[in-house]
Design an enzyme around this catalytic site. Structure first.
Site, PDB file in Angstrom:
ATOM      1  N   ALA A 174      20.103   6.613  13.411  1.00  0.00           N
ATOM      2  CA  ALA A 174      20.168   5.669  12.185  1.00  0.00           C
ATOM      3  C   ALA A 174      20.429   4.386  13.018  1.00  0.00           C
ATOM      4  O   ALA A 174      21.438   4.199  13.005  1.00  0.00           O
ATOM      5  CB  ALA A 174      21.064   6.076  11.390  1.00  0.00           C
ATOM      6  N   CYS A 217      13.011  10.232  13.499  1.00  0.00           N
ATOM      7  CA  CYS A 217      14.480   9.681  13.227  1.00  0.00           C
ATOM      8  C   CYS A 217      15.157  10.418  12.120  1.00  0.00           C
ATOM      9  O   CYS A 217      16.245  10.909  12.010  1.00  0.00           O
ATOM     10  CB  CYS A 217      14.742   8.158  13.118  1.00  0.00           C
ATOM     11  SG  CYS A 217      14.237   7.163  14.475  1.00  0.00           S
ATOM     12  N   HIS A 274      24.202   3.528  14.531  1.00  0.00           N
ATOM     13  CA  HIS A 274      24.346   2.610  15.306  1.00  0.00           C
ATOM     14  C   HIS A 274      24.026   1.064  14.913  1.00  0.00           C
ATOM     15  O   HIS A 274      23.042   1.164  13.913  1.00  0.00           O
ATOM     16  CB  HIS A 274      23.621   2.893  16.480  1.00  0.00           C
ATOM     17  CG  HIS A 274      22.193   3.369  16.464  1.00  0.00           C
ATOM     18  ND1 HIS A 274      22.123   4.880  16.382  1.00  0.00           N
ATOM     19  CD2 HIS A 274      21.183   2.560  16.678  1.00  0.00           C
ATOM     20  CE1 HIS A 274      20.600   4.715  16.454  1.00  0.00           C
ATOM     21  NE2 HIS A 274      20.212   3.579  16.301  1.00  0.00           N
ATOM     22  N   ILE A 275      24.407   0.240  15.454  1.00  0.00           N
ATOM     23  CA  ILE A 275      24.176  -1.252  15.103  1.00  0.00           C
ATOM     24  C   ILE A 275      23.829  -1.656  16.384  1.00  0.00           C
ATOM     25  O   ILE A 275      24.584  -1.661  17.333  1.00  0.00           O
ATOM     26  CB  ILE A 275      25.449  -1.898  14.528  1.00  0.00           C
ATOM     27  CG1 ILE A 275      25.668  -1.700  13.158  1.00  0.00           C
ATOM     28  CG2 ILE A 275      24.847  -3.372  14.473  1.00  0.00           C
ATOM     29  CD1 ILE A 275      26.991  -2.049  12.635  1.00  0.00           C
ATOM     30  N   TYR A 276      22.698  -2.289  16.705  1.00  0.00           N
ATOM     31  CA  TYR A 276      22.156  -2.620  17.859  1.00  0.00           C
ATOM     32  C   TYR A 276      23.084  -3.885  18.222  1.00  0.00           C
ATOM     33  O   TYR A 276      23.400  -4.824  17.160  1.00  0.00           O
ATOM     34  CB  TYR A 276      20.772  -2.918  17.760  1.00  0.00           C
ATOM     35  CG  TYR A 276      19.807  -1.860  17.911  1.00  0.00           C
ATOM     36  CD1 TYR A 276      19.543  -1.252  19.335  1.00  0.00           C
ATOM     37  CD2 TYR A 276      19.151  -1.168  16.909  1.00  0.00           C
ATOM     38  CE1 TYR A 276      18.951   0.083  19.607  1.00  0.00           C
ATOM     39  CE2 TYR A 276      18.522  -0.108  17.167  1.00  0.00           C
ATOM     40  CZ  TYR A 276      18.221   0.580  18.438  1.00  0.00           C
ATOM     41  OH  TYR A 276      17.428   1.640  18.454  1.00  0.00           O
TER      42      TYR A 276
END
EC number: 2.1.1.45
Length: 274
Positions: free
Chosen positions: A178, A156, A217-219
């Site tokens: 990220a 990553c 990103h936010i899951y």
């Protein structure tokens, strides 16, 4: 660390809904940068508790060149367990690429230290963990990839570069993927620690740590936790103290580091997407 909260808020307000490899789904943006002046404190997130032993032990493990989780598990760090084989193997991940790129004996970390000492103005002082030869297939499991000689996961945090000006060492990390809530605070702390260690080895002061993200990103199953974190006020940053200077970048021990005055809000639990 208001910079980090601004990052979360930006993704929350501007992110687009996307599917992903894990099937969880994300709110995602492309391209973001944060800068941290390492002279003004150690950038450890204070709006939730960060598990410092995991940060330190993982970095020491990377630097050792190991790709087996035994050292981590022996030190109660289990952040890589989901992707390892039954024997604890992860394939040619970060440590392998840092210390023996593509199995060709290229020690990128040793090379970086040497270049910083002998040619600090070079624009080639960088380390790449991204090796297309061993990028895993998304069609099979991490463990099956390892059996085939690939890494369990692709890196990553893919590349980092050092820069010297006015006797200060700065580092810029390029992170292709990220996980904003779980991963990024960890990555900021890890590479800021590495920058301090390299600076000490090269008799330099610390400058900035610059974090650059690609797919940030936010899951979808972290939105509630992000909202909780955004409701909290950041506290003063801690101070890193390195208690000794070993003979080599590879000789640091966990006990060499103290994080003074790390005051923080309570931990916020969240599931990792595998």
């Amino acid at each position: 660390m208001q910079e980090y909260l601004n990052f979360l808020k930006y993704i929350k307000e501007n992110g687009v809904l996307k599917g992903d490899r894990t099937g969880t789904g994300t709110r995602s943006i492309f391209g973001y940068q944060m800068r941290f002046d390492l002279q003004k404190g150690f950038p450890l997130v204070t709006t939730k508790k960060i598990h410092i032993p995991s940060v330190v032990h993982e970095l020491l493990w990377f630097l050792s060149g190991s790709t087996n989780i035994k050292y981590l598990n022996d030190n109660n760090v289990r952040i890589w367990n989901e992707w390892a084989t039954v024997d604890g193997e992860l394939g040619p991940i970060y440590g392998k690429q840092w210390r023996d790129f593509n199995g060709q004996g290229i020690d990128q970390i040793a090379d970086v230290i040497q270049m910083l000492k002998t040619n600090p103005n070079s624009r080639r002082i960088l380390v790449s963990a991204w090796n297309p030869c061993v990028v895993p297939s998304e069609k099979i499991s991490p463990q099956e990839n390892v059996v085939k000689g690939n890494s369990a996961l692709p890196p990553c945090h893919a590349m980092f570069q050092f820069y010297v000006a006015n006797n200060k060492l700065s580092c810029m990390l390029t992170q292709r993927s990220a996980d904003a809530f779980l991963g990024v605070p960890f990555n900021i702390a890890s590479y800021s620690l590495l920058t301090n260690m390299v600076a000490q080895q090269c008799n330099l002061d610390v400058g900035e740590f610059i974090w650059s993200g690609g797919d940030c990103h936010i899951y979808n199953n972290h939105i509630e936790q992000v909202n909780e974190q955004l409701s909290r006020e950041p506290l003063a940053l801690p101070t890193l103290k390195i208690l000794r200077k070993p003979n080599s970048i590879f000789d640091y021990k966990y006990e060499d580091f103290e994080f003074e005055n790390y005051n923080h809000h309570p931990a916020i639990k969240a599931k990792i997407s595998v």
